[in-house]
Design a protein around this motif. Structure first.
Motif, mmCIF file in Angstrom:
data_model
loop_
_atom_site.group_PDB
_atom_site.id
_atom_site.type_symbol
_atom_site.label_atom_id
_atom_site.label_comp_id
_atom_site.label_asym_id
_atom_site.label_seq_id
_atom_site.Cartn_x
_atom_site.Cartn_y
_atom_site.Cartn_z
ATOM 1 N N ALA A 117 0.838 -1.205 0.000
ATOM 2 C CA ALA A 117 0.000 0.000 0.000
ATOM 3 C C ALA A 117 0.870 1.250 0.000
ATOM 4 O O ALA A 117 0.590 2.220 -0.709
ATOM 5 C CB ALA A 117 -0.917 -0.006 1.219
ATOM 6 N N LEU A 118 1.960 1.215 0.773
ATOM 7 C CA LEU A 118 2.874 2.365 0.836
ATOM 8 C C LEU A 118 3.430 2.667 -0.555
ATOM 9 O O LEU A 118 3.385 3.799 -1.031
ATOM 10 C CB LEU A 118 4.011 2.071 1.814
ATOM 11 N N LEU A 119 3.916 1.600 -1.211
ATOM 12 C CA LEU A 119 4.489 1.783 -2.553
ATOM 13 C C LEU A 119 3.412 2.231 -3.541
ATOM 14 O O LEU A 119 3.650 3.082 -4.388
ATOM 15 C CB LEU A 119 5.143 0.490 -3.036
ATOM 16 N N GLY A 120 2.212 1.648 -3.411
ATOM 17 C CA GLY A 120 1.107 1.995 -4.309
ATOM 18 C C GLY A 120 0.735 3.466 -4.183
ATOM 19 O O GLY A 120 0.544 4.153 -5.186
ATOM 20 N N GLY A 121 0.650 3.952 -2.947
ATOM 21 C CA GLY A 121 0.315 5.360 -2.734
ATOM 22 C C GLY A 121 1.404 6.265 -3.264
ATOM 23 O O GLY A 121 1.135 7.298 -3.872
ATOM 24 N N MET A 122 2.668 5.838 -3.051
ATOM 25 C CA MET A 122 3.787 6.655 -3.496
ATOM 26 C C MET A 122 3.828 6.765 -5.014
ATOM 27 O O MET A 122 4.326 7.738 -5.566
ATOM 28 C CB MET A 122 5.110 6.084 -2.964
ATOM 29 N N ARG A 123 3.279 5.720 -5.679
ATOM 30 C CA ARG A 123 3.229 5.739 -7.136
ATOM 31 C C ARG A 123 2.423 6.960 -7.623
ATOM 32 O O ARG A 123 2.811 7.627 -8.580
ATOM 33 C CB ARG A 123 2.536 4.459 -7.606
ATOM 34 N N ALA A 124 1.302 7.236 -6.952
ATOM 35 C CA ALA A 124 0.503 8.415 -7.324
ATOM 36 C C ALA A 124 1.341 9.675 -7.111
ATOM 37 O O ALA A 124 1.291 10.615 -7.912
ATOM 38 C CB ALA A 124 -0.775 8.465 -6.497
ATOM 39 N N GLY A 125 2.132 9.676 -6.012
ATOM 40 C CA GLY A 125 2.978 10.836 -5.733
ATOM 41 C C GLY A 125 4.059 11.014 -6.768
ATOM 42 O O GLY A 125 4.293 12.123 -7.255
ATOM 43 N N VAL A 126 4.723 9.910 -7.143
ATOM 44 C CA VAL A 126 5.803 10.015 -8.127
ATOM 45 C C VAL A 126 5.222 10.434 -9.482
ATOM 46 O O VAL A 126 5.837 11.214 -10.218
ATOM 47 C CB VAL A 126 6.632 8.712 -8.198
ATOM 48 N N GLY A 127 3.997 9.974 -9.771
ATOM 49 C CA GLY A 127 3.317 10.420 -10.993
ATOM 50 C C GLY A 127 3.155 11.933 -11.004
ATOM 51 O O GLY A 127 3.424 12.586 -12.014
ATOM 52 N N ALA A 128 2.761 12.480 -9.852
ATOM 53 C CA ALA A 128 2.587 13.936 -9.754
ATOM 54 C C ALA A 128 3.924 14.648 -9.930
ATOM 55 O O ALA A 128 4.005 15.683 -10.590
ATOM 56 C CB ALA A 128 1.961 14.298 -8.409
ATOM 57 N N VAL A 129 4.998 14.077 -9.343
ATOM 58 C CA VAL A 129 6.324 14.689 -9.480
ATOM 59 C C VAL A 129 6.716 14.743 -10.961
ATOM 60 O O VAL A 129 7.181 15.777 -11.455
ATOM 61 C CB VAL A 129 7.385 13.897 -8.675
ATOM 62 N N ILE A 130 6.467 13.645 -11.690
ATOM 63 C CA ILE A 130 6.863 13.602 -13.096
ATOM 64 C C ILE A 130 6.005 14.558 -13.930
ATOM 65 O O ILE A 130 6.525 15.277 -14.785
ATOM 66 C CB ILE A 130 6.803 12.160 -13.628
ATOM 67 N N VAL A 131 4.701 14.583 -13.655
ATOM 68 C CA VAL A 131 3.838 15.529 -14.375
ATOM 69 C C VAL A 131 4.357 16.950 -14.166
ATOM 70 O O VAL A 131 4.447 17.752 -15.104
ATOM 71 C CB VAL A 131 2.371 15.397 -13.897
ATOM 72 N N SER A 132 4.746 17.255 -12.938
ATOM 73 C CA SER A 132 5.231 18.597 -12.623
ATOM 74 C C SER A 132 6.531 18.906 -13.372
ATOM 75 O O SER A 132 6.704 20.000 -13.926
ATOM 76 C CB SER A 132 5.440 18.690 -11.103
ATOM 77 N N VAL A 133 7.429 17.912 -13.423
ATOM 78 C CA VAL A 133 8.698 18.091 -14.141
ATOM 79 C C VAL A 133 8.440 18.295 -15.632
ATOM 80 O O VAL A 133 8.986 19.215 -16.254
ATOM 81 C CB VAL A 133 9.614 16.863 -13.926
ATOM 82 N N VAL A 134 7.564 17.445 -16.208
ATOM 83 C CA VAL A 134 7.271 17.545 -17.642
ATOM 84 C C VAL A 134 6.638 18.892 -17.946
ATOM 85 O O VAL A 134 6.965 19.541 -18.946
ATOM 86 C CB VAL A 134 6.349 16.387 -18.087
ATOM 87 N N TYR A 135 5.755 19.352 -17.057
ATOM 88 C CA TYR A 135 5.112 20.652 -17.264
ATOM 89 C C TYR A 135 6.168 21.757 -17.332
ATOM 90 O O TYR A 135 6.146 22.584 -18.235
ATOM 91 C CB TYR A 135 4.119 20.920 -16.135
#
Lengths: 191, 189
Positions: free
Chosen positions: A116-134
């Protein structure tokens, strides 16, 4: 440069890159800055201007910037032995850390709570990458170089919708880039 | 044989990741998930998370992780060597040329053209991670039992914290992880 023996330089190179690689979070650009602090400001082994060019080489070459930074500094200070030792220093910490994590990963990931910890962090890392790409994408759009914007859109369509191997796209764009750079240099030379 | 495959895959990752940081991510995904199936999309997303949490470049982290998973410690060593080999050759060569000519203009102009392509590819790899986070069966299928609305909430909250509050990315990721862990613990009670 003060009088320092070659062995001393090699030892300091190895331990500097080892230390920086082990304790620097936040990617290659941070490491390059810290390398500069250490070898330019602290040891005075490289002068400021030359370091800027070395950093440019590290950033223009393929591969991880942290490793490339270690290579340019190692090469500048001690030639090929310097390259080998500084790369070893830069690579050992992540290798050791990830080997340990990799060994534990299978046991950990099957635990529901860690999963669950890793699964939740996946959403966070997705946000980090979206922010970087933006941020990166915005910079390219704001440059208003239409060829660059076209390259960005075409590359995305080719790799996302047509599943073209990213290496082929990179090679094609690189060839195009060299051609464009040569043409522009010629134009600049004539005028 | 597996060592040769690992070597060739990570050689390509090392040779073609221009621009540092996330630039290696789409190449790793292509080689490791799409072409060779060494990792599932979920494990790849975990790997990116772990790489983000630990020091060291993502390509080296991936080389060690995938190498260990596929062929133990020798696999990790082979993949890591392959991954840094192109850098060693290219950078050393460039440093030699540079000390002679002191001109990097052509290279830097070429790199300027590569950057938009690299952004596009990072976007593609990012989409795969989001799909792996949002959809239970890892495919873009909008069915009620397949979409995790909780993950979309975490994502939106994380994006808000990153953009509006300028929060530390590692902190934001840990926060998302802890929320999901608490939720799982509460449900299983």
């Amino acid at each position: 440069m003060e009088q320092v023996s070659k062995a001393q330089i090699l030892r300091k190179l190895f331990f500097s890159t080892l230390y920086l690689s082990a304790f620097t979070f936040g990617g290659g650009y941070v490491i390059v800055t810290l390398l500069k602090n250490r070898f330019v400001d602290q040891y005075h082994w490289i002068d400021e201007e030359e370091m800027l060019d070395l950093v440019a080489i590290a950033q223009s070459s393929p591969g991880a910037i942290a490793v490339n930074g270690a290579i340019v500094v190692g090469y500048k200070l001690a030639g090929l032995p310097g390259v080998l030792l500084s790369v070893l220093g830069a690579v050992l910490p992540p290798m050791i850390i990830l080997s340990l994590i990799s060994v534990c990963y299978d046991a950990f990931a099957s635990n529901p709570l860690v999963g669950a910890l890793l699964g939740g962090m996946r959403a966070g890392v997705g946000a980090v990458i979206v922010s970087v790409v933006y941020d990166m994408g915005k910079k390219i759009v704001l440059e208003k170089d239409w060829i660059h914007i076209a390259i960005m859109i075409a590359s995305f369509c080719l790799c996302y919708f047509c599943n073209v191997n990213v290496v082929f796209i990179l090679l094609a764009v690189a060839a195009f880039g060299v051609l464009r750079a040569v043409l522009e240099q010629k134009k600049g030379g004539r005028s | 044989m597996i060592y040769l495959q690992l070597f060739l895959s990570f050689l390509q990752i090392g040779a073609f990741s221009f621009g540092g940081g996330y630039a290696a991510m789409p190449l790793i995904q292509e080689q490791v998930v799409t072409l060779h199936g060494w990792l599932t999309a979920d494990t790849f997303a975990d790997l990116v998370t772990i790489a983000e949490m630990t020091p060291g470049p993502i390509a080296i982290n991936a080389a060690t992780f995938v190498g260990t998973q596929v062929a133990g410690v020798p696999g990790a060593v082979v993949a890591t060597i392959a991954c840094v080999l192109p850098s060693c050759l290219f950078v050393t060569l460039l440093a030699m040329v540079y000390t002679r000519y002191r001109d990097l203009a052509l290279l830097q102009q070429t790199l300027a053209s590569l950057r938009p392509a690299v952004v596009a590819m990072i976007a593609k790899a990012g989409m795969a991670i989001l799909i792996s986070a949002f959809f239970a069966d890892q495919t873009f299928r909008l069915a009620k039992d397949n979409v995790s609305f909780r993950m979309i909430c975490y994502f939106a909250a994380a994006l808000f914290l990153l953009r509006k509050k300028k929060a530390n990315p590692i902190l934001v990721m840990v926060l998302c992880g802890i929320c999901e862990m608490l939720f799982t613990a509460a449900v299983s009670l």
